[in-house]
Design a protein around this motif. Structure first.
Motif, PDB file in Angstrom:
ATOM      1  N   MET A   7       0.865  -1.175   0.000  1.00 34.77           N
ATOM      2  CA  MET A   7       0.000   0.000   0.000  1.00 34.77           C
ATOM      3  C   MET A   7       0.902   1.225   0.000  1.00 34.77           C
ATOM      4  O   MET A   7       1.781   1.359   0.855  1.00 34.77           O
ATOM      5  CB  MET A   7      -0.870  -0.033   1.255  1.00 34.77           C
ATOM      6  CG  MET A   7      -1.643   1.233   1.482  1.00 34.77           C
ATOM      7  SD  MET A   7      -2.901   1.043   2.755  1.00 34.77           S
ATOM      8  CE  MET A   7      -1.995   0.330   4.083  1.00 34.77           C
ATOM      9  N   ILE A   8       0.704   2.098  -0.987  1.00 38.04           N
ATOM     10  CA  ILE A   8       1.441   3.359  -1.021  1.00 38.04           C
ATOM     11  C   ILE A   8       0.666   4.315  -0.116  1.00 38.04           C
ATOM     12  O   ILE A   8      -0.537   4.525  -0.284  1.00 38.04           O
ATOM     13  CB  ILE A   8       1.576   3.884  -2.463  1.00 38.04           C
ATOM     14  CG1 ILE A   8       2.269   2.808  -3.324  1.00 38.04           C
ATOM     15  CG2 ILE A   8       2.353   5.202  -2.479  1.00 38.04           C
ATOM     16  CD1 ILE A   8       2.268   3.098  -4.813  1.00 38.04           C
ATOM     17  N   LYS A   9       1.350   4.822   0.907  1.00 37.27           N
ATOM     18  CA  LYS A   9       0.675   5.558   1.979  1.00 37.27           C
ATOM     19  C   LYS A   9       0.345   7.000   1.567  1.00 37.27           C
ATOM     20  O   LYS A   9       0.904   7.513   0.591  1.00 37.27           O
ATOM     21  CB  LYS A   9       1.559   5.527   3.227  1.00 37.27           C
ATOM     22  CG  LYS A   9       1.778   4.111   3.776  1.00 37.27           C
ATOM     23  CD  LYS A   9       2.528   4.133   5.106  1.00 37.27           C
ATOM     24  CE  LYS A   9       2.744   2.712   5.623  1.00 37.27           C
ATOM     25  NZ  LYS A   9       3.401   2.712   6.953  1.00 37.27           N
ATOM     26  N   PRO A  10      -0.554   7.678   2.324  1.00 36.53           N
ATOM     27  CA  PRO A  10      -1.007   9.018   1.943  1.00 36.53           C
ATOM     28  C   PRO A  10       0.120  10.043   1.731  1.00 36.53           C
ATOM     29  O   PRO A  10      -0.009  10.930   0.880  1.00 36.53           O
ATOM     30  CB  PRO A  10      -1.905   9.444   3.113  1.00 36.53           C
ATOM     31  CG  PRO A  10      -2.399   8.164   3.680  1.00 36.53           C
ATOM     32  CD  PRO A  10      -1.272   7.187   3.522  1.00 36.53           C
ATOM     33  N   ASP A  11       1.237   9.925   2.482  1.00 37.26           N
ATOM     34  CA  ASP A  11       2.333  10.897   2.296  1.00 37.26           C
ATOM     35  C   ASP A  11       2.909  10.812   0.883  1.00 37.26           C
ATOM     36  O   ASP A  11       3.136  11.835   0.235  1.00 37.26           O
ATOM     37  CB  ASP A  11       3.442  10.683   3.354  1.00 37.26           C
ATOM     38  CG  ASP A  11       4.033   9.268   3.336  1.00 37.26           C
ATOM     39  OD1 ASP A  11       3.306   8.319   3.007  1.00 37.26           O
ATOM     40  OD2 ASP A  11       5.227   9.125   3.664  1.00 37.26           O
ATOM     41  N   ALA A  12       3.092   9.573   0.396  1.00 35.45           N
ATOM     42  CA  ALA A  12       3.702   9.375  -0.928  1.00 35.45           C
ATOM     43  C   ALA A  12       2.733   9.749  -2.049  1.00 35.45           C
ATOM     44  O   ALA A  12       3.153  10.236  -3.099  1.00 35.45           O
ATOM     45  CB  ALA A  12       4.167   7.939  -1.076  1.00 35.45           C
ATOM     46  N   VAL A  13       1.420   9.533  -1.811  1.00 38.65           N
ATOM     47  CA  VAL A  13       0.433   9.905  -2.831  1.00 38.65           C
ATOM     48  C   VAL A  13       0.338  11.436  -2.895  1.00 38.65           C
ATOM     49  O   VAL A  13       0.331  12.024  -3.981  1.00 38.65           O
ATOM     50  CB  VAL A  13      -0.953   9.265  -2.546  1.00 38.65           C
ATOM     51  CG1 VAL A  13      -1.998   9.757  -3.550  1.00 38.65           C
ATOM     52  CG2 VAL A  13      -0.850   7.744  -2.589  1.00 38.65           C
ATOM     53  N   LYS A  14       0.323  12.092  -1.715  1.00 43.18           N
ATOM     54  CA  LYS A  14       0.285  13.567  -1.683  1.00 43.18           C
ATOM     55  C   LYS A  14       1.500  14.160  -2.382  1.00 43.18           C
ATOM     56  O   LYS A  14       1.392  15.169  -3.063  1.00 43.18           O
ATOM     57  CB  LYS A  14       0.250  14.066  -0.237  1.00 43.18           C
ATOM     58  CG  LYS A  14      -1.151  14.107   0.327  1.00 43.18           C
ATOM     59  CD  LYS A  14      -1.251  15.051   1.528  1.00 43.18           C
ATOM     60  CE  LYS A  14      -2.602  14.881   2.184  1.00 43.18           C
ATOM     61  NZ  LYS A  14      -2.601  13.913   3.288  1.00 43.18           N
ATOM     62  N   ALA A  15       2.659  13.527  -2.203  1.00 44.86           N
ATOM     63  CA  ALA A  15       3.899  14.028  -2.819  1.00 44.86           C
ATOM     64  C   ALA A  15       3.983  13.653  -4.299  1.00 44.86           C
ATOM     65  O   ALA A  15       4.973  13.944  -4.965  1.00 44.86           O
ATOM     66  CB  ALA A  15       5.109  13.488  -2.068  1.00 44.86           C
ATOM     67  N   ASN A  16       2.917  12.987  -4.792  1.00 42.32           N
ATOM     68  CA  ASN A  16       2.832  12.620  -6.215  1.00 42.32           C
ATOM     69  C   ASN A  16       3.882  11.591  -6.627  1.00 42.32           C
ATOM     70  O   ASN A  16       4.338  11.609  -7.767  1.00 42.32           O
ATOM     71  CB  ASN A  16       2.975  13.878  -7.083  1.00 42.32           C
ATOM     72  CG  ASN A  16       1.812  14.004  -8.049  1.00 42.32           C
ATOM     73  OD1 ASN A  16       1.048  13.058  -8.229  1.00 42.32           O
ATOM     74  ND2 ASN A  16       1.671  15.156  -8.666  1.00 42.32           N
ATOM     75  N   ASN A  17       4.245  10.713  -5.700  1.00 40.42           N
ATOM     76  CA  ASN A  17       5.277   9.712  -5.991  1.00 40.42           C
ATOM     77  C   ASN A  17       4.695   8.328  -6.280  1.00 40.42           C
ATOM     78  O   ASN A  17       5.457   7.375  -6.454  1.00 40.42           O
ATOM     79  CB  ASN A  17       6.254   9.609  -4.808  1.00 40.42           C
ATOM     80  CG  ASN A  17       7.194  10.799  -4.758  1.00 40.42           C
ATOM     81  OD1 ASN A  17       7.550  11.355  -5.794  1.00 40.42           O
ATOM     82  ND2 ASN A  17       7.577  11.212  -3.559  1.00 40.42           N
ATOM     83  N   HIS A  18       3.363   8.200  -6.327  1.00 36.94           N
ATOM     84  CA  HIS A  18       2.805   6.843  -6.429  1.00 36.94           C
ATOM     85  C   HIS A  18       3.135   6.144  -7.743  1.00 36.94           C
ATOM     86  O   HIS A  18       3.398   4.955  -7.749  1.00 36.94           O
ATOM     87  CB  HIS A  18       1.311   6.791  -6.100  1.00 36.94           C
ATOM     88  CG  HIS A  18       0.509   7.931  -6.642  1.00 36.94           C
ATOM     89  ND1 HIS A  18       0.866   9.250  -6.490  1.00 36.94           N
ATOM     90  CD2 HIS A  18      -0.670   7.948  -7.305  1.00 36.94           C
ATOM     91  CE1 HIS A  18      -0.061  10.019  -7.062  1.00 36.94           C
ATOM     92  NE2 HIS A  18      -0.984   9.256  -7.556  1.00 36.94           N
ATOM     93  N   ALA A  19       3.150   6.882  -8.862  1.00 37.38           N
ATOM     94  CA  ALA A  19       3.475   6.229 -10.144  1.00 37.38           C
ATOM     95  C   ALA A  19       4.933   5.767 -10.146  1.00 37.38           C
ATOM     96  O   ALA A  19       5.250   4.670 -10.618  1.00 37.38           O
ATOM     97  CB  ALA A  19       3.200   7.165 -11.311  1.00 37.38           C
ATOM     98  N   LYS A  20       5.810   6.606  -9.598  1.00 34.27           N
ATOM     99  CA  LYS A  20       7.239   6.230  -9.543  1.00 34.27           C
ATOM    100  C   LYS A  20       7.429   4.986  -8.680  1.00 34.27           C
ATOM    101  O   LYS A  20       8.237   4.113  -9.011  1.00 34.27           O
ATOM    102  CB  LYS A  20       8.065   7.382  -8.958  1.00 34.27           C
ATOM    103  CG  LYS A  20       8.374   8.470  -9.960  1.00 34.27           C
ATOM    104  CD  LYS A  20       9.257   9.538  -9.333  1.00 34.27           C
ATOM    105  CE  LYS A  20       8.674  10.898  -9.599  1.00 34.27           C
ATOM    106  NZ  LYS A  20       9.105  11.926  -8.676  1.00 34.27           N
ATOM    107  N   ILE A  21       6.680   4.914  -7.581  1.00 34.33           N
ATOM    108  CA  ILE A  21       6.815   3.748  -6.691  1.00 34.33           C
ATOM    109  C   ILE A  21       6.295   2.485  -7.380  1.00 34.33           C
ATOM    110  O   ILE A  21       6.923   1.427  -7.309  1.00 34.33           O
ATOM    111  CB  ILE A  21       6.131   4.013  -5.334  1.00 34.33           C
ATOM    112  CG1 ILE A  21       6.898   5.134  -4.601  1.00 34.33           C
ATOM    113  CG2 ILE A  21       6.065   2.742  -4.488  1.00 34.33           C
ATOM    114  CD1 ILE A  21       6.260   5.613  -3.312  1.00 34.33           C
TER     115      ILE A  21
END
Ligand code: GDP
Length: 172
Positions: A7-21
């Motif tokens: 699960m990609i957590k809310p901090d990483a989604v807010k920072a717009n890093n989810h696609a990179k992850i």
């Protein structure tokens, strides 16, 4: 087993890093079996982290996990649980090894960008909070139906050529 949960957590989604992850996971050899971006309620987050209910960081953790969208995924790779834990890194991003997802994208012990299940059994319990069995079965069903259509397609093609051949033989 071959499946695990992340699960990609809310901090990483807010920072717009989810696609990179997600790309990082794919580059590490994982296949995405199921994927869902959504917001957990406080109750969902409590259920998810029930093992930590007596810890002092439980309430702030629940607030954080329900503070914005997350990206949940079921991943497939040989020895999936251990392989994923390896590339996710230690809980505290500062202690995480170079090149791990938490080292790259985490900013604090709580805000550590990503969750990774720690056993096959926990993976199943955790993904059932995010997905129905049908979400997970569907990719198996899809590959099966693709296999069947290719198989049937090949059969008809070879039958066609066989019949042409026999027509040609008869015609001399
Ligand atoms: P994980 O398996 O590495 O995710 O670690 P745990 O299962 O022990 O903890 C679950 C999550 O709670 C972690 O990923 C952190 O986001 C958070 N957490 C764990 N320990 C602490 C802590 O000591 N302080 C804070 N603030 N958060 C923590």
């Amino acid at each position: 087993g071959n499946l695990t949960f992340t699960m990609i957590k809310p901090d990483a989604v807010k920072a717009n890093n989810h696609a990179k992850i997600l790309q990082h996971l794919i580059d590490a050899g994982f296949r995405i079996v199921a994927l869902r971006m959504w917001c957990m309620s406080r109750n969902d987050a409590k259920r998810f982290y029930a093992v930590h209910k007596d810890k002092e960081f439980f309430e702030p953790l629940v607030d954080f996990m329900s503070s914005g969208p997350i990206v949940a995924a079921v991943l497939e790779k040989e020895n999936a649980v251990a392989e994923l834990r390896k590339i996710v890194g230690a809980t505290d991003p500062e202690e995480a090894a170079e090149g791990t997802i938490r080292k790259l994208y985490g900013t604090a012990r709580r805000y550590n960008a990503i969750h990774a299940s720690d056993s096959d059994e926990n993976a199943r319990t955790e993904w059932s909070i995010h997905f129905t069995e049908a979400d997970i079965i569907c990719h198996i069903a899809c590959s099966f139906s693709n296999f069947i259509s290719v198989f049937v397609g090949c059969m008809f093609t070879s039958m066609f050529f066989a019949s042409r051949l026999s027509v040609m033989k008869k015609a001399g």
